[in-house]
Each structure stands twice: as structure tokens, then as C-alpha cells.
Design a protein around this motif. Structure first.
Motif, mmCIF file in Angstrom:
data_model
loop_
_atom_site.group_PDB
_atom_site.id
_atom_site.type_symbol
_atom_site.label_atom_id
_atom_site.label_comp_id
_atom_site.label_asym_id
_atom_site.label_seq_id
_atom_site.Cartn_x
_atom_site.Cartn_y
_atom_site.Cartn_z
ATOM 1 N N TYR A 196 0.818 -1.216 0.000
ATOM 2 C CA TYR A 196 0.000 0.000 0.000
ATOM 3 C C TYR A 196 0.852 1.266 0.000
ATOM 4 O O TYR A 196 0.427 2.303 -0.519
ATOM 5 C CB TYR A 196 -0.967 -0.021 1.178
ATOM 6 N N THR A 197 2.046 1.186 0.558
ATOM 7 C CA THR A 197 2.951 2.337 0.471
ATOM 8 C C THR A 197 3.353 2.585 -0.972
ATOM 9 O O THR A 197 3.305 3.721 -1.474
ATOM 10 C CB THR A 197 4.203 2.102 1.330
ATOM 11 N N ASN A 198 3.739 1.509 -1.669
ATOM 12 C CA ASN A 198 4.135 1.642 -3.072
ATOM 13 C C ASN A 198 2.968 2.075 -3.950
ATOM 14 O O ASN A 198 3.140 2.876 -4.877
ATOM 15 C CB ASN A 198 4.718 0.324 -3.580
ATOM 16 N N LYS A 199 1.786 1.563 -3.651
ATOM 17 C CA LYS A 199 0.605 1.939 -4.433
ATOM 18 C C LYS A 199 0.253 3.411 -4.226
ATOM 19 O O LYS A 199 -0.154 4.101 -5.167
ATOM 20 C CB LYS A 199 -0.593 1.050 -4.063
ATOM 21 N N ALA A 200 0.383 3.877 -3.013
ATOM 22 C CA ALA A 200 0.094 5.286 -2.735
ATOM 23 C C ALA A 200 1.040 6.188 -3.515
ATOM 24 O O ALA A 200 0.620 7.200 -4.090
ATOM 25 C CB ALA A 200 0.207 5.551 -1.233
ATOM 26 N N ILE A 201 2.306 5.818 -3.542
ATOM 27 C CA ILE A 201 3.290 6.590 -4.311
ATOM 28 C C ILE A 201 2.941 6.556 -5.796
ATOM 29 O O ILE A 201 2.952 7.585 -6.484
ATOM 30 C CB ILE A 201 4.707 6.024 -4.071
ATOM 31 N N GLU A 202 2.619 5.375 -6.292
ATOM 32 C CA GLU A 202 2.280 5.203 -7.709
ATOM 33 C C GLU A 202 1.058 6.023 -8.103
ATOM 34 O O GLU A 202 1.001 6.589 -9.199
ATOM 35 C CB GLU A 202 2.020 3.719 -7.986
ATOM 36 N N MET A 203 0.077 6.124 -7.200
ATOM 37 C CA MET A 203 -1.170 6.829 -7.493
ATOM 38 C C MET A 203 -1.160 8.269 -6.978
ATOM 39 O O MET A 203 -2.193 8.936 -6.978
ATOM 40 C CB MET A 203 -2.344 6.047 -6.899
ATOM 41 N N ASN A 204 0.016 8.729 -6.546
ATOM 42 C CA ASN A 204 0.184 10.107 -6.068
ATOM 43 C C ASN A 204 -0.762 10.428 -4.914
ATOM 44 O O ASN A 204 -1.395 11.481 -4.862
ATOM 45 C CB ASN A 204 -0.034 11.100 -7.220
ATOM 46 N N LEU A 205 -0.834 9.481 -3.950
ATOM 47 C CA LEU A 205 -1.657 9.655 -2.769
ATOM 48 C C LEU A 205 -0.750 9.755 -1.540
ATOM 49 O O LEU A 205 0.415 9.348 -1.582
ATOM 50 C CB LEU A 205 -2.604 8.456 -2.609
ATOM 51 N N GLU A 206 -1.281 10.285 -0.468
ATOM 52 C CA GLU A 206 -0.514 10.355 0.773
ATOM 53 C C GLU A 206 -0.293 8.944 1.309
ATOM 54 O O GLU A 206 -1.234 8.131 1.377
ATOM 55 C CB GLU A 206 -1.266 11.189 1.804
ATOM 56 N N LYS A 207 0.926 8.638 1.700
ATOM 57 C CA LYS A 207 1.258 7.288 2.149
ATOM 58 C C LYS A 207 0.560 6.969 3.475
ATOM 59 O O LYS A 207 0.525 7.800 4.378
ATOM 60 C CB LYS A 207 2.771 7.134 2.309
#
Length: 278
Positions: free
Chosen positions: A235-246
């Protein structure tokens, strides 16, 4: 060409119906919303308004019964994809609302042309024990929805009037649906080291297609992508990928290690997951 009825044309059922039609099948699709009937019709789905609400053990009206009979008519395969929504008028009620819907439906299946049933269930039937899970694992649900799913599975599989395959999906994701959107920016999240057990909508549809094509009935399948990074990593990597707050996890709240295996899907159906979607 096969005649197929899909009970529940929602997030999964609707694109599934479209995919089956594209493969040359004729599909009856149900909805509980009159406003959605035109949407189904415009997509080439034969639309039906089907409600399984009961009043003292009986359907509310003859027209409802007629709709169910017509919805099932001439179909050999029924796909049941309705979520176990458990809200009741009395929030303290312990009535098995979802189970009762399946009990209401079964007599209609018995007197119809349906010979094969595919029931969309969930890996939540296994609970959150710290273990490796496959189809030989005995269900041990911890949630009310999981308990009702197991009861519904048993009702269908024990019926000798048709053959039932149970398909237990992991956490559902898709282009328009991803849990990281709800986790973004949250703090003190539990189970950072727990492995993910997810499946993409596209894999869900293709697996159902393969079960039908290969005629795999009277079976139980777990369907989870063979991709199990930890929750914190994924979920950390996905947040970065989707430009969301980690999201931020708490190592003090970690006790789930459940890994659900899809080896049987891969070997028995010779199925390959689309891991690029994850």
C-alpha cells in the motif's frame, strides 16, 4: 452458445455479463433497481428486476415470483453474485438475512432448467488464522457475513438438483476500486506485515469464463493472485504510484499472517493471472 443467468449485475456481474455476451453467449441479468434495467438492456443483457425479500417466508408478490421464473427460464447456468448485505430493520436481529435469500431462491432453481450453479463467495470464510490456506482448509469465519456465506455455500452444494461450484475471491480490486484510496493518509493501521490476498476484476471474469468453458462443476476454488507482499510494502508503493498520501502502519498491531493459495486454480484450470494489473 450458452444461455446464462447472472443474479446480481453489480460491480462484477455487469462486466462479466458483457464479457460473456462478447463470447457469443446469451445472458439474463438481474438488478434490484428499476433505474438500472435500461442500462442492462443497452448493453445487450436481457434485464430482469429480481427481489428476494421475504414476508413470513413468502415472496412479497406473485409478480416477483414470475420475474424470478422468467429470469431463470431456458438457462442451464446460474451465476449468483449478490453480496451478503446484512442490514435489517432491527439492527440487533440475528436473522440470517442472506441465507434466507438463498433459501428463497433454491426452490425456483429446482423447478427451472438450471443444471449448473456458480456461487461467488469470499476467502473471508477462512477467518484470519495465521496460516497457509488452500481449498482443503476448513472454513472458520469470524464475521457474520463470512458465517452466512458458509451456510449459503452448504445449502447450494448439498442440493442434488443441480451442480454447484464455489468460487472464493480474495479482496476485490479494479481500475475504479482500490483499497489504497481509503487507506491513504491514515495512521496507526494494523497488520503491516500481513500478506495481501487480492484479485483483480479482470482475473475474476476470466476465471469464471474458464470454469464455464472447462465445465468444472461440483468444485471449490480459491481465487487470489499469487502475489503476497506485505500490506505496508504494497500500500505504500501503491500510494506513491497513485500520487496519494502514504498510509502509516503500527508495528504494535500485527498478528495476521494469512496467505491464501490459488495453486488449484493455476494447475486445475491451467490459469495464469494477469499480474500486471496489480
Amino acid at each position: 452458445m450458452k444461455q446464462i443467468s447472472i443474479l446480481g449485475c453489480g460491480w462484477l456481474g455487469l462486466p462479466l455479463a458483457k464479457a460473456l455476451i462478447e463470447k457469443g453467449n446469451s445472458v439474463n441479468g438481474s438488478t434490484t433497481s428499476e433505474n438500472k434495467l435500461s442500462i442492462l438492456k443497452n448493453l445487450g443483457i436481457n434485464p430482469f428486476l429480481v427481489l428476494l425479500n421475504e414476508v413470513e417466508g413468502r415472496l412479497e408478490s406473485e409478480s416477483v415470483s414470475e420475474n424470478i421464473n422468467t429470469f431463470l427460464a431456458k438457462s442451464e447456468i446460474l451465476i449468483i453474485d449478490i453480496p451478503p448485505k446484512l442490514r435489517a430493520a432491527n439492527p440487533n436481529s440475528e436473522k440470517k438475512i442472506f441465507v434466507e435469500k438463498i433459501q428463497t431462491l433454491i426452490p425456483f432453481i429446482e423447478k427451472s432448467t438450471i443444471k449448473k450453479v456458480l456461487f461467488v463467495s469470499s476467502t473471508s470464510v477462512y477467518g484470519d488464522d495465521n496460516r497457509f490456506i488452500n481449498e482443503e482448509t476448513i472454513p472458520n469465519p469470524e464475521t457474520e457475513s463470512g458465517k452466512q456465506l458458509v451456510l449459503a455455500e452448504n445449502l447450494l452444494q448439498e442440493n442434488q438438483n443441480f451442480e454447484t461450484t464455489i468460487l472464493r475471491f480474495g479482496g476485490l480490486i479494479g481500475e475504479d476500486r482500490h483499497p489504497v484510496k481509503f487507506l491513504a493518509g491514515k495512521e496507526n493501521l494494523e497488520n503491516p506485515d500481513a500478506p495481501i490476498n487480492l484479485i483483480h476484476q479482470k482475473d475474476c471474469i476470466r476465471i469464471i469464463e474458464e470454469i464455464i468453458i472447462q465445465s468444472k462443476w461440483n468444485e471449490i476454488f480459491n481465487a487470489v493472485a499469487p502475489f503476497h507482499p506485505t500490506r505496508e510494502e504494497y500500500y505504500t508503493n501503491k500510494a506513491i504510484e497513485m500520487n496519494l498520501e502514504k498510509p502509516k502502519f503500527s508495528s504494535e498491531k500485527s498478528n495476521i499472517k494469512k496467505v491464501v493459495s490459488s495453486e488449484r486454480i493455476e494447475s486445475y484450470l491451467n490459469y495464469k493471472f494477469c499480474l500486471d494489473n496489480y
